[in-house]
Scaffold this motif. Structure first.
Motif, PDB file in Angstrom:
ATOM      1  N   CYS A 147       2.198   6.553   2.776  1.00  0.00           N
ATOM      2  CA  CYS A 147       2.195   6.289   4.214  1.00  0.00           C
ATOM      3  C   CYS A 147       0.892   6.826   4.794  1.00  0.00           C
ATOM      4  O   CYS A 147       0.558   7.997   4.593  1.00  0.00           O
ATOM      5  CB  CYS A 147       3.388   6.950   4.878  1.00  0.00           C
ATOM      6  N   THR A 182       9.767   0.374   4.388  1.00  0.00           N
ATOM      7  CA  THR A 182       9.493  -0.363   3.159  1.00  0.00           C
ATOM      8  C   THR A 182      10.772  -0.386   2.315  1.00  0.00           C
ATOM      9  O   THR A 182      11.461   0.634   2.203  1.00  0.00           O
ATOM     10  CB  THR A 182       8.319   0.262   2.374  1.00  0.00           C
ATOM     11  N   GLN A 183      11.094  -1.530   1.782  1.00  0.00           N
ATOM     12  CA  GLN A 183      12.345  -1.713   1.060  1.00  0.00           C
ATOM     13  C   GLN A 183      12.230  -1.170  -0.362  1.00  0.00           C
ATOM     14  O   GLN A 183      11.274  -1.479  -1.085  1.00  0.00           O
ATOM     15  CB  GLN A 183      12.726  -3.191   1.007  1.00  0.00           C
ATOM     16  N   LEU A 203       5.906   5.975  -3.020  1.00  0.00           N
ATOM     17  CA  LEU A 203       5.658   5.478  -1.678  1.00  0.00           C
ATOM     18  C   LEU A 203       4.473   6.208  -1.067  1.00  0.00           C
ATOM     19  O   LEU A 203       4.283   7.410  -1.306  1.00  0.00           O
ATOM     20  CB  LEU A 203       6.886   5.666  -0.792  1.00  0.00           C
ATOM     21  N   GLU A 253       3.470   2.061   5.707  1.00  0.00           N
ATOM     22  CA  GLU A 253       4.028   2.432   4.397  1.00  0.00           C
ATOM     23  C   GLU A 253       3.673   1.391   3.357  1.00  0.00           C
ATOM     24  O   GLU A 253       3.476   0.215   3.679  1.00  0.00           O
ATOM     25  CB  GLU A 253       5.553   2.546   4.463  1.00  0.00           C
ATOM     26  N   SER A 254       3.644   1.816   2.120  1.00  0.00           N
ATOM     27  CA  SER A 254       3.446   0.898   0.997  1.00  0.00           C
ATOM     28  C   SER A 254       4.105   1.503  -0.237  1.00  0.00           C
ATOM     29  O   SER A 254       4.404   2.703  -0.272  1.00  0.00           O
ATOM     30  CB  SER A 254       1.962   0.646   0.743  1.00  0.00           C
ATOM     31  N   GLY A 299       6.988   0.216  -1.875  1.00  0.00           N
ATOM     32  CA  GLY A 299       8.368  -0.126  -2.152  1.00  0.00           C
ATOM     33  C   GLY A 299       8.460  -1.274  -3.137  1.00  0.00           C
ATOM     34  O   GLY A 299       7.453  -1.873  -3.523  1.00  0.00           O
TER      35      GLY A 299
END
Length: 121
Positions: free
Chosen positions: A22, A115-116, A20, A6-7, A9
Motif C-alpha cells: 500500500c 484489494t481482493q 500486499l 493497494e496492490s 491481491g
C-alpha cells in the motif's frame, strides 16, 4: 488529500503466500500508524494488523504467526506478508493510514479502495 493504493491481491491455494503493498501519496507531512483490515463476505470489516511509525506491531489472533506487517517510512508504504493462507482469510483487504497534513492540523484517517484476496481450499 491523500490517496492509498493497494496492490498484490489475488487468488491463491490454501497454504500459499501473498504480499500486499500500500502506497500513500498526496498532501502528507507525516504518516503515523498504518494498518490492514479485511472484510470477509457477509462480515464486518475487522483488524488484521497495525504498525506504528516506530515499528510496534499488533495482530489479530487469527493471523499471528502467519502474517507479518512492515513499513517503509521514507516511501510512506506499508506491506503485509501473508503466509500459510487459509480459506477463511478470503476477503477484501483495506489499507489504512493516519496522516498529518501539517504541524498545526490534527491527524486524519484514510482508507484504500481495497484489494481482493481469495484463498481456495
Amino acid at each position: 488529500q491523500v490517496q492509498l493504493v493497494e496492490s498484490g491481491g489475488g487468488l491463491v491455494q490454501a497454504g500459499g503466500s501473498l504480499r500486499l503493498s500500500c502506497a500513500a501519496s498526496g498532501n502528507i507531512f507525516t504518516v503515523n500508524a498504518m494498518g490492514w483490515y479485511r472484510r470477509a463476505p457477509g462480515n464486518q470489516r475487522e483488524l488484521v494488523a497495525t504498525i506504528t511509525r516506530g515499528g510496534s506491531t499488533n495482530y489479530a489472533d487469527s493471523v499471528k504467526g502467519r502474517f507479518t506487517i512492515s513499513r517503509d517510512n521514507a516511501k510512506n508504504m506499508v506491506y503485509l506478508q501473508m503466509n500459510s493462507l487459509k480459506p477463511e482469510d478470503t476477503g477484501v483487504y483495506y489499507c489504512h493510514a493516519e496522516v498529518i497534513h501539517s504541524r498545526i492540523q490534527p491527524l486524519k484517517n484514510y482508507w484504500g479502495q481495497g484489494t481482493q484476496v481469495t484463498v481456495s481450499s
